[in-house]
Design an enzyme around this catalytic site. Structure first.
Site, PDB file in Angstrom:
ATOM      1  N   GLU A 185     -18.054  14.296   8.059  1.00  0.00           N
ATOM      2  CA  GLU A 185     -18.340  14.591   6.643  1.00  0.00           C
ATOM      3  C   GLU A 185     -19.753  15.110   6.381  1.00  0.00           C
ATOM      4  O   GLU A 185     -20.340  14.827   5.334  1.00  0.00           O
ATOM      5  CB  GLU A 185     -18.036  13.353   5.774  1.00  0.00           C
ATOM      6  CG  GLU A 185     -16.560  12.961   5.851  1.00  0.00           C
ATOM      7  CD  GLU A 185     -16.165  11.750   5.017  1.00  0.00           C
ATOM      8  OE1 GLU A 185     -17.043  11.129   4.409  1.00  0.00           O
ATOM      9  OE2 GLU A 185     -14.965  11.437   4.987  1.00  0.00           O
ATOM     10  N   GLU A 220      -8.790  11.309   8.785  1.00  0.00           N
ATOM     11  CA  GLU A 220      -8.840  10.212   7.809  1.00  0.00           C
ATOM     12  C   GLU A 220      -7.921  10.560   6.654  1.00  0.00           C
ATOM     13  O   GLU A 220      -7.884  11.713   6.200  1.00  0.00           O
ATOM     14  CB  GLU A 220     -10.247   9.999   7.237  1.00  0.00           C
ATOM     15  CG  GLU A 220     -11.214   9.378   8.191  1.00  0.00           C
ATOM     16  CD  GLU A 220     -12.578   9.085   7.560  1.00  0.00           C
ATOM     17  OE1 GLU A 220     -12.655   8.894   6.321  1.00  0.00           O
ATOM     18  OE2 GLU A 220     -13.561   9.067   8.299  1.00  0.00           O
TER      19      GLU A 220
HETATM   20  O1  IFM Z   1     -15.305   4.696   4.696  1.00  0.00           O
HETATM   21  C1  IFM Z   1     -15.402   6.075   4.586  1.00  0.00           C
HETATM   22  C2  IFM Z   1     -15.679   6.726   5.924  1.00  0.00           C
HETATM   23  O2  IFM Z   1     -16.841   6.232   6.528  1.00  0.00           O
HETATM   24  C3  IFM Z   1     -15.870   8.218   5.736  1.00  0.00           C
HETATM   25  N1  IFM Z   1     -14.760   8.786   4.996  1.00  0.00           N
HETATM   26  C4  IFM Z   1     -14.372   8.147   3.767  1.00  0.00           C
HETATM   27  C5  IFM Z   1     -14.119   6.687   4.041  1.00  0.00           C
HETATM   28  C6  IFM Z   1     -13.566   5.984   2.814  1.00  0.00           C
HETATM   29  O3  IFM Z   1     -14.422   6.027   1.744  1.00  0.00           O
END
Ligand code: IFM
Length: 481
Positions: A167, A380
């Site tokens: 990210e 994710e």
């Molecule tokens: O917990 C975070 C993760 O570290 C990075 N992506 C989003 C997740 C949820 O908020």
């Protein structure tokens, strides 16, 4: 598009789950680990810090055995830079830190679980911020490359899939402490982003040089950007915001150049990063092999010219569309003056902790595949909730099953529409400590019995979603009911 029949998931589809080091490991100062910006981060609201997290550092064997029981084909986890180099750039790496990840990788391989390793997940070593301001300095590019090369040399015989930076794209948009260094102004913010992207490019080049068979990708948070209205000005604003949120990081790495319209905007305001000789060459040579991305629902943008008031959700709109407090915060974060700002989308559920937008996942998959033409993997995707064990030790998380089912369905549709999707890793494989909200914001398929104040015994419990996901993996997504 309507379909008469959907294609099956590929036979070697990588079903798995994700975590990140600081959110699960604990052992924050053990075996020579140095401090990072995440260790310094203590929530003001009384939720827990990351010092113990879920103690995965000591319990990884038990956790990986549970992942194997679900049938995971891959486990996406991150390595903590400061376990390997406590100060970020020490003369020698810390052998105990290296050994720990040897153990984790070997444990995965014992169950035929493919390790999917994130090199950097928010954890800038504090010492590098003290030494030269973190990503603010070009020195970070060399240090990140040395750290990455150390990992490639040590684990390359067992790790095939690598992710450079989690990210990084949204860190550039949001700025703040988690960008990893002090930010004076917008010029600095974009300059730091440039260094971060160059560091990714260099690590990709090193990976290809040292491990010709391995595959490497960035790991941004990406989503389709919807226009707030059919007004052409909003339509262009949505495209412009997409350039900022996604193109600014992905275009240099995957195409070899910055998005032209956005670059013109940055130059006009004198906030474009300063390029040095060789920078664009590095981007051209990065040549990532696939694209891993995190998906948590679409963003809806209106045109936001300079001088206009920041949009805040009117009370009646918040009530009518069940807009949660966390979504309100997001609205304040997703913006760029002169380009766009997020607004409420009445067609998307904006409930507590998460936006629910499965069709947006299909749109995102299609969009990314058309733009970059490399295989994709979702690293994710998931929904959070406050959860408590029932008296007989269960978590009936039907909302999570429903959430995953709807998103996996859209993956199958995207595959049927020609997208080359390699795998799906929900966030999170097991409950983790969330950034800002502590352990009460739970995403896991496995429940960890602790709360923000009391560590209890940190016992693991299989949630209902654990059994459901196990079944889905077992039949390779053939039936999602
Ligand atoms: O917990 C975070 C993760 O570290 C990075 N992506 C989003 C997740 C949820 O908020």
């Amino acid at each position: 598009m309507e379909h008469k029949q959907l294609k099956p998931f590929p036979k070697d589809f990588l079903w798995g789950g994700s975590t990140s080091a600081f959110q699960v490991e604990g052992a924050y100062d053990q075996d020579g680990k140095g401090p990072t910006i995440m260790d310094d981060q203590v929530s003001a609201k009384g939720s827990t810090d990351f010092k113990v997290a879920i103690d995965h550092y000591h319990r990884y064997k038990e956790d990986i055995a549970l992942f194997a029981e679900m049938g995971f084909k891959t486990y996406r986890f991150s390595i903590s830079w400061s376990r390997i180099f406590p100060n970020g750039n020490d003369k020698e790496p810390n052998e105990k830190g290296l050994q720990h990840y040897d153990d984790v990788i070997n444990e995965c391989l014992k169950y035929n679980i493919e390790p999917l390793v994130t090199i950097f997940h928010f954890e800038m070593p504090s010492a590098l911020i003290e030494q030269y301001g973190g990503w603010a300095s070009r020195k970070s590019i060399e240090d990140f490359d040395r750290y990455s090369r150390t990992l490639f040399e040590r684990y390359g015989d067992r790790v095939q899939y690598w992710l450079t930076n989690n990210e990084g794209n949204t860190r550039i948009v949001f700025g703040g402490h988690m960008l990893g260094g002090e930010i004076k102004d917008d010029k600095q913010r974009f300059q730091m982003g440039h260094h971060m992207t160059l560091a990714q490019a260099k690590a990709m080049i090193s990976c290809h040089e040292l491990l010709p068979e391995a595959k490497i990708s960035s790991a941004p948070s990406i989503t389709i950007i919807y226009p707030a209205s059919p007004d052409p000005i909003d339509v262009v604003a949505a495209r412009d915001y997409d350039l900022l949120r996604s193109g600014l990081t992905l275009d240099p790495l995957y195409k070899g150049y910055y998005p032209k319209a956005l670059w013109a905007f940055l130059e006009e305001r004198d906030i474009a990063p300063t390029l040095e000789e060789g920078d664009l060459e590095l981007f051209k040579n990065a040549k990532p092999d696939f694209l891993a991305f995190n998906y948590y629902g679409g963003h809806t943008m209106r045109y936001f010219p300079e001088g206009e008031e920041l949009y805040s959700v009117p009370a009646e709109v918040a009530e009518k569309y069940n807009v949660s407090k966390s979504f309100m915060k997001k609205i304040a974060r997703e913006k760029q003056v002169g380009i766009a700002q997020e607004v409420v989308n009445p067609h998307i559920n904006q409930g507590e902790f998460r936006v629910i937008d499965p069709i947006g996942l299909r749109a995102t998959l299609r969009d990314l595949y058309e733009k970059y033409n490399v295989p994709l993997i979702i690293t994710e995707n998931g929904c959070a909730a406050e959860e408590e064990l029932t008296e007989d030790g269960k978590i009936h998380d039907n909302y999570r099953i429903e959430y995953l089912r709807e998103h996996i369905k859209e993956c199958q549709i995207a595959i049927s529409e020609g997208v080359e999707l390699m795998g799906y890793c929900p966030w999170s494989a097991i409950d983790v400590v969330s950034v800002g909200e502590g352990i009460k914001k739970r995403y896991g398929l496995i429940y960890v019995d602790r709360n923000d104040k009391d560590l209890k015994e940190l016992k693991r419990y299989r949630k209902d979603s654990f059994y459901w996901y196990k079944k889905v993996i077992n039949i390779n997504g053939e039936n999602l009911e």
